[in-house]
Design an enzyme around this catalytic site. Sequence first.
Site, PDB file in Angstrom:
ATOM      1  N   HIS A   1       0.816  -1.215   0.000  1.00  0.00           N
ATOM      2  CA  HIS A   1       0.000   0.000   0.000  1.00  0.00           C
ATOM      3  C   HIS A   1       0.851   1.268   0.000  1.00  0.00           C
ATOM      4  O   HIS A   1       0.457   2.269  -0.579  1.00  0.00           O
ATOM      5  CB  HIS A   1      -1.022   0.005   1.155  1.00  0.00           C
ATOM      6  CG  HIS A   1      -0.447   0.079   2.517  1.00  0.00           C
ATOM      7  ND1 HIS A   1       0.059  -1.018   3.174  1.00  0.00           N
ATOM      8  CD2 HIS A   1      -0.321   1.123   3.365  1.00  0.00           C
ATOM      9  CE1 HIS A   1       0.481  -0.649   4.376  1.00  0.00           C
ATOM     10  NE2 HIS A   1       0.268   0.647   4.506  1.00  0.00           N
TER      11      HIS A   1
ATOM     12  N   ASN B   1     -27.559   6.187  -5.278  1.00  0.00           N
ATOM     13  CA  ASN B   1     -28.940   6.643  -5.333  1.00  0.00           C
ATOM     14  C   ASN B   1     -28.996   8.145  -5.096  1.00  0.00           C
ATOM     15  O   ASN B   1     -28.212   8.696  -4.328  1.00  0.00           O
ATOM     16  CB  ASN B   1     -29.760   5.891  -4.276  1.00  0.00           C
ATOM     17  CG  ASN B   1     -31.148   6.435  -4.121  1.00  0.00           C
ATOM     18  OD1 ASN B   1     -31.368   7.364  -3.346  1.00  0.00           O
ATOM     19  ND2 ASN B   1     -32.084   5.868  -4.855  1.00  0.00           N
TER      20      ASN B   1
ATOM     21  N   CYS C   1     -31.858   1.513  -9.389  1.00  0.00           N
ATOM     22  CA  CYS C   1     -32.924   1.224  -8.425  1.00  0.00           C
ATOM     23  C   CYS C   1     -34.303   1.624  -8.946  1.00  0.00           C
ATOM     24  O   CYS C   1     -35.321   1.327  -8.320  1.00  0.00           O
ATOM     25  CB  CYS C   1     -32.649   1.937  -7.111  1.00  0.00           C
ATOM     26  SG  CYS C   1     -32.624   3.744  -7.269  1.00  0.00           S
TER      27      CYS C   1
END
Length: 183
Positions: free
Chosen positions: A71, A123, A156
């Site tokens: 990392h 969303n 959705c």
Amino acid sequence: MKKILLGVSGSISAYKSADLTNQLVKLGYQVDVIMTNSSTKFITPLTLQSLSKRPVHTDVMQESDPRIINHIELAKQADLFLVAPATANIIGKLANGLADDLLTTVAMALPFETPKLIAPAMNTNMYSHPIHQRNLETLKSIGYHEIEPRESLLACGDFGKGALADIQTIIEQTHLILNQRNA
């Protein structure tokens, strides 16, 4: 060759990271992909490895070379850090300094001057939520640039702002940020 570190988080739009990776590689960038565990439910690491011609990183504890801390090395080598798609979850983790997976751990290890782009995808109610907006403002205050989501019919079934920006828009912003850095 400029090195882009592409983070892919667990959104339905994760499948678009294949096109993004492919186009960036064709433009001459080296693309190293980091996937969250959730993103691997939407698209496989093998797909992105095939397109990037590079190993795909998924596990903070996987160290293939004992002389290198993965990392840290990924963070040091990046000319640009791009998260596309960036879920509300990953944005919240980044804004609050959580480092519990490879993507967030690399983000914490990035040199401050490394340009950082995020392309949210979620969303519309999640995107407009005050907590999420506060998290975005926090990231912007420490140098992240947002590639705003599109208004669209979402997976959705809702319509509103939250769809991942067009791949071409993400590429244009990537060029812009990298060129500003070179100026």
